[in-house]
Motif scaffolding. Structure first.
Motif, short mmCIF file in Angstrom:
data_model
loop_
_atom_site.label_atom_id
_atom_site.label_comp_id
_atom_site.label_asym_id
_atom_site.label_seq_id
_atom_site.Cartn_x
_atom_site.Cartn_y
_atom_site.Cartn_z
N ARG A 105 0.82 -1.21 0.00
CA ARG A 105 0.00 0.00 0.00
C ARG A 105 0.86 1.26 0.00
NH1 ARG A 105 -3.38 -0.95 5.27
NH2 ARG A 105 -1.24 -1.35 5.95
N SER A 106 0.28 2.32 -0.50
CA SER A 106 0.89 3.65 -0.37
C SER A 106 0.27 4.35 0.82
CB SER A 106 0.67 4.48 -1.63
OG SER A 106 1.39 3.93 -2.72
N GLY A 107 1.08 5.02 1.59
CA GLY A 107 0.58 5.72 2.77
C GLY A 107 0.46 7.21 2.52
N PRO A 108 -0.14 7.91 3.47
CA PRO A 108 -0.25 9.37 3.34
C PRO A 108 1.12 10.03 3.51
CG PRO A 108 -0.95 8.67 5.52
CD PRO A 108 -0.70 7.41 4.74
N VAL A 109 1.24 11.24 3.00
CA VAL A 109 2.46 12.01 3.22
C VAL A 109 2.44 12.54 4.65
CG1 VAL A 109 3.77 14.05 2.53
CG2 VAL A 109 2.67 12.62 0.79
N LEU A 110 3.47 12.21 5.40
CA LEU A 110 3.58 12.64 6.80
C LEU A 110 4.46 13.88 6.87
CD1 LEU A 110 4.28 9.10 8.32
CD2 LEU A 110 2.07 10.18 7.87
N TYR A 119 9.70 5.48 1.99
CA TYR A 119 10.16 4.23 2.60
C TYR A 119 9.15 3.12 2.29
CZ TYR A 119 6.61 4.95 6.25
OH TYR A 119 5.42 5.12 6.94
N ARG A 120 9.62 1.90 2.30
CA ARG A 120 8.74 0.75 2.18
C ARG A 120 8.86 -0.08 3.46
NH1 ARG A 120 11.77 -3.39 -2.11
NH2 ARG A 120 13.76 -3.50 -0.96
N VAL A 121 7.91 -0.99 3.67
CA VAL A 121 7.83 -1.78 4.90
C VAL A 121 7.83 -3.25 4.54
CG1 VAL A 121 6.43 -2.31 6.92
CG2 VAL A 121 6.62 0.05 6.12
N GLN A 157 6.84 9.20 3.49
CA GLN A 157 5.68 8.51 2.90
C GLN A 157 6.03 7.06 2.63
OE1 GLN A 157 4.47 9.68 -1.06
NE2 GLN A 157 2.34 9.08 -0.70
N GLN A 158 5.12 6.16 3.03
CA GLN A 158 5.28 4.75 2.69
C GLN A 158 4.88 4.53 1.24
OE1 GLN A 158 3.03 1.87 5.04
NE2 GLN A 158 3.15 0.40 3.35
N VAL A 159 5.67 3.70 0.54
CA VAL A 159 5.38 3.35 -0.84
C VAL A 159 5.34 1.82 -0.95
CG1 VAL A 159 6.40 5.44 -1.80
CG2 VAL A 159 7.84 3.43 -1.44
N PRO A 160 4.73 1.29 -2.02
CA PRO A 160 4.70 -0.17 -2.20
C PRO A 160 6.09 -0.77 -2.32
CG PRO A 160 3.09 0.91 -3.62
CD PRO A 160 3.95 2.00 -3.04
N GLY A 161 6.15 -2.09 -2.15
CA GLY A 161 7.43 -2.77 -2.11
C GLY A 161 8.29 -2.64 -3.34
#
Length: 286
Positions: A105-110, A119-121, A157-161
């Motif tokens: 998933r993509s996350g919101p901009v923090l 970053y990815r998780v 911001q989280q981005v996809p893998g």
């Protein structure tokens, strides 16, 4: 002598009171009949199933007016809050497959302004952890208030893998974390076992043992596991952002987030945030 016979007015008032009592009795009987039969005349048709009862919110006693104080026999207990989770229950795998699954998933901009770092998780297969849940915990830690984005010069911001990224946040079993950290030039062993988490170039590596079990001095002090998790994410991401270890600035003061709180507090108080009251909080360089 005065007459003992009731006066006409008194007799009328007694008759009216008797009529009111009869009406109340009839009304109560009708209500009891409806409750006993339930809708449509079927007995107990309005009873809740067991699973429905379990899903109801707990009852909380309504406050009494200031002038009314219940006696001890009339006091209504109010459910207390459950104790905080200090350690996650269940066994913790010491080793996984060495492979990782990514939250896609993509996350919101923090953050409100500044350079955007993506970053990815990832979570190790065999760790019995969910990548989406880990990603939400990482996001909560990095969102603040109090996180690194409070500087106003950084956004995350989280981005996809498979997307371009600046770094990856890994949740790895102790064995895999030890290997990955060693490959990055960091020895995380304590007593011969991989113990802490670390940062290697482009990698924020969270040790599953710490993620699930926290550390003894946090647990003995009653510090919630969620606080330790927020601390360890902000500490290791802080290394990724270029920050080095710091020392306790004084007994009783909050520990800087870049202090090695996993190992010691040295008189400081637990603190999981790099910014306190909107200002960068730091200690002397280690």
């Amino acid at each position: 002598m005065p007459s003992s016979a009731p006066l006409p007015g008194r007799r009328q008032r007694r008759f009216a009171l008797f009529a009111q009592l009869v009406a109340v009795v009839l009304a109560v009987g009708a209500v009891v009949t409806v409750i006993a039969e339930g809708p449509g005349g079927h007995p107990a048709a309005d009873r809740l199933a067991a699973d429905e009862i379990a899903s109801l919110p707990p009852l909380v006693a309504a406050p009494l007016p200031p002038s009314v104080s219940p006696s001890p026999s009339e006091a209504v207990p109010v459910p207390s809050s459950p104790p905080p989770v200090l350690r996650a229950p269940g066994a913790v795998p010491s080793a996984g497959t060495g492979g990782f699954g990514y939250d896609d998933r993509s996350g919101p901009v923090l953050g409100r302004a500044g350079e955007l770092r993506r970053y990815r998780v990832a979570v190790e297969s065999g760790s019995n952890e969910d990548a989406a849940e880990f990603a939400l915990a990482v996001q909560a830690a990095l969102a603040g208030p109090g996180s690194w984005v409070d500087s106003g010069r950084l956004r995350l911001q989280q981005v996809p893998g498979d997307a371009p990224r600046d770094f990856t946040v890994y949740l790895a079993t102790a064995r895999t974390a030890g290997r990955m950290c060693a490959d990055g030039g960091v020895d995380i062993r304590v007593g011969g076992r991989p113990y802490t988490s670390c940062r290697a170039p482009g990698q924020v590596i969270i040790n599953l043992d710490r993620w699930r079990l926290s550390v003894p001095h946090f647990v003995s002090a009653g510090v919630p596991l969620s606080v330790y998790r927020t601390y360890v994410v902000n500490h290791e991401v802080g290394h990724q952002l270029g920050h080095r270890h710091e020392r306790c600035p004084g007994a009783g003061r909050p520990a800087p987030v870049m202090m090695q709180q996993t190992l010691f507090l040295n008189g400081c108080r637990v603190n999981q945030w790099p910014y306190l009251d909107g200002r960068r909080y730091a200690g002397p360089a280690l």
